[in-house]
Structure formats: C-alpha cells, structure tokens
Design a protein around this motif. Structure first.
Motif, mmCIF file in Angstrom:
data_model
loop_
_atom_site.group_PDB
_atom_site.id
_atom_site.type_symbol
_atom_site.label_atom_id
_atom_site.label_comp_id
_atom_site.label_asym_id
_atom_site.label_seq_id
_atom_site.Cartn_x
_atom_site.Cartn_y
_atom_site.Cartn_z
ATOM 1 N N THR B 10 0.835 -1.191 0.000
ATOM 2 C CA THR B 10 0.000 0.000 0.000
ATOM 3 C C THR B 10 0.869 1.239 0.000
ATOM 4 O O THR B 10 1.862 1.316 0.725
ATOM 5 C CB THR B 10 -0.919 0.012 1.234
ATOM 6 O OG1 THR B 10 -1.751 -1.163 1.186
ATOM 7 C CG2 THR B 10 -1.806 1.243 1.231
ATOM 8 N N LEU B 11 0.488 2.195 -0.829
ATOM 9 C CA LEU B 11 1.149 3.482 -0.885
ATOM 10 C C LEU B 11 0.129 4.540 -0.474
ATOM 11 O O LEU B 11 -0.920 4.659 -1.108
ATOM 12 C CB LEU B 11 1.663 3.755 -2.307
ATOM 13 C CG LEU B 11 2.264 5.134 -2.558
ATOM 14 C CD1 LEU B 11 3.529 5.313 -1.743
ATOM 15 C CD2 LEU B 11 2.554 5.326 -4.055
ATOM 16 N N SER B 12 0.426 5.263 0.577
ATOM 17 C CA SER B 12 -0.472 6.315 1.061
ATOM 18 C C SER B 12 0.155 7.669 0.774
ATOM 19 O O SER B 12 1.300 7.913 1.165
ATOM 20 C CB SER B 12 -0.716 6.165 2.561
ATOM 21 O OG SER B 12 -1.381 4.950 2.839
ATOM 22 N N VAL B 13 -0.588 8.519 0.107
ATOM 23 C CA VAL B 13 -0.074 9.850 -0.240
ATOM 24 C C VAL B 13 -1.133 10.900 0.066
ATOM 25 O O VAL B 13 -2.317 10.591 0.251
ATOM 26 C CB VAL B 13 0.326 9.934 -1.734
ATOM 27 C CG1 VAL B 13 1.405 8.909 -2.065
ATOM 28 C CG2 VAL B 13 -0.875 9.772 -2.641
ATOM 29 N N GLN B 14 -0.693 12.147 0.105
ATOM 30 C CA GLN B 14 -1.600 13.284 0.250
ATOM 31 C C GLN B 14 -1.998 13.788 -1.136
ATOM 32 O O GLN B 14 -1.217 13.724 -2.096
ATOM 33 C CB GLN B 14 -0.909 14.412 1.011
ATOM 34 C CG GLN B 14 -0.601 14.085 2.463
ATOM 35 C CD GLN B 14 -1.852 14.056 3.318
ATOM 36 O OE1 GLN B 14 -2.751 14.860 3.145
ATOM 37 N NE2 GLN B 14 -1.916 13.116 4.240
#
Lengths: 115, 112
Positions: B10-14
């Motif tokens: 999982t890649l979490s970004v703003q």
C-alpha cells in the motif's frame, strides 16, 4: 462508449453445482478472454478465445472449465462442478485485434461464491 | 507459489503529491507492458502502455518508466487526486501471445 457486459454480477452456488457466467464482448472485437481474481489477489489468466476456438489456456483452466460462443454476441464460461476454491471474481475481456495488446477491455466482473 | 492474500503493498499519499508505483516483471522475453487501475468492485481499466524499445512514455498526468536491465517498471502519477485511489497492476505480454500476465498489485490511497 462501448463496453463489455457480464451477467450475473453475483452468483452463489453450492459446491458441485454447474455455473455458467455470461459475457457480451464489444461488438467488433475478435479476441475474448476470461480472467479470475481471488479476493485480494492478482488477476489470473484463464483462457483466450479466437475464431471459435481456444487459443491459449492456463493451468487453472482444467477439464471442469469450458468456454463457448453460442451466437454472435455471447461468450460464456462454464464450470461443470464447482469447488470452494472456485470462489472468485471472474472477468471477461475483449479486444479488437491481437496487435491491440494493451487495449484489453474488461467487464465489471461476475462474483462467484461457492458454499 | 505467490500468495499475496489480503496483504497488498500500500502506498499512502496526500492529495497533490506525486506517486510512484513500482513493479518487477518476471519474463525477460516480455516486450510489452501495461498499467491497469482497478477500483473497488470493478474490472481493470487500461491506463498506459509501453513497448520494450522505449524506456519512458508519458500520458496525461501519468508516466511509465521501463528498465529492462533489472526488469523493473514504474508508474508515476503527478498531482495525485482522491479519485486515483485504487489498486494498480502492471501486466506484461510477449509478442505472438495474446495473454497478459498481471503482477501482484499495489493499493494507492490518496488522502484529501
């Protein structure tokens, strides 16, 4: 915009029962595919179909599976005797020409639940 | 064999950040690569493709980079938006075969 349509969207069946999943590929497309995706896992190739015959199939596509294009519009996947491990999302896909490798159009999928 | 189960990378970004999703492909004979986006409950949707005679291809807000030496593919999404939240799959193909082989998938989560 043309699209691949699949029915049913969700089917629940008892182990050992036969299931038929239906697909209507995009009308001018010549190559048809079935893929499956077990929950949370990657999309796996099952079979490709061209000119009214299977062109490629994977190890998953054993004797319990069959495909058919019974008329000019439908493309079906039959599972003769379902097993618990057949529970998955099944995606139909089509494309116009072999050269259009990337432009594989997928349907919304049919979720199969085997109890 | 491989079993990702529910443990997708999982890649979490703003929102507004640039995102980079990576993929290692398996077949050195593959000469065509595609990125697909899969939203929850839907089928994979084509994003961008690249042939092995190229190392970079740009689309609208997306760029695909190919490194054949290390068999690595990446997808860059500029100015990521909440609507980009989905699972992204790379897929590979070998000329003469119609089959696409999909990679494991990466979930992209974009926070507003």
């Amino acid at each position: 915009e043309p699209e691949v349509t699949q029915t049913p969207s969700h089917q629940v069946t008892q182990m050992g029962q036969e299931v038929i999943l239906r697909c209507v590929p995009i009308s001018n497309h010549l190559y048809f595919y079935w893929y499956r995706q077990i929950l949370g896992q990657k999309v796996e190739f099952l079979v490709s179909f061209y000119n009214n015959e299977i062109s490629e199939k994977s190890e998953i596509f054993d004797d319990q599976f069959s495909v058919e294009r019974p008329d000019g519009s439908n493309f079906t996947l039959k599972i003769r005797s379902t097993k618990l491990e057949d529970s998955a999302m099944y995606f139909c896909a089509s494309r116009a020409r072999l050269a259009d490798t990337g432009e594989l159009f997928f349907g919304e999928g049919s979720r199969l639940t085997v109890l | 064999g491989e079993n990702v189960g529910l443990h997708l990378p999982t890649l979490s970004v703003q929102e507004g950040d640039n995102s980079i999703i990576n993929c290692a492909y398996s077949n050195s004979a593959s000469d065509y690569f595609i990125w697909y986006k899969q939203e929850s409950g839907k089928g994979p949707q084509f994003i961008i493709d690249i042939r092995s005679n190229m190392d970079k291809r740009q689309g609208q807000r997306v760029t695909v980079l190919l490194n054949k030496t290390v068999k690595h593919l990446s997808l860059q999404i500029a100015a990521t938006q909440p609507g980009d939240s989905a699972v992204y799959f790379c897929a590979e193909n070998t000329s003469g075969y119609s089959t696409l082989t999909f990679g494991k998938g990466t979930m992209l989560l974009v926070s507003p």
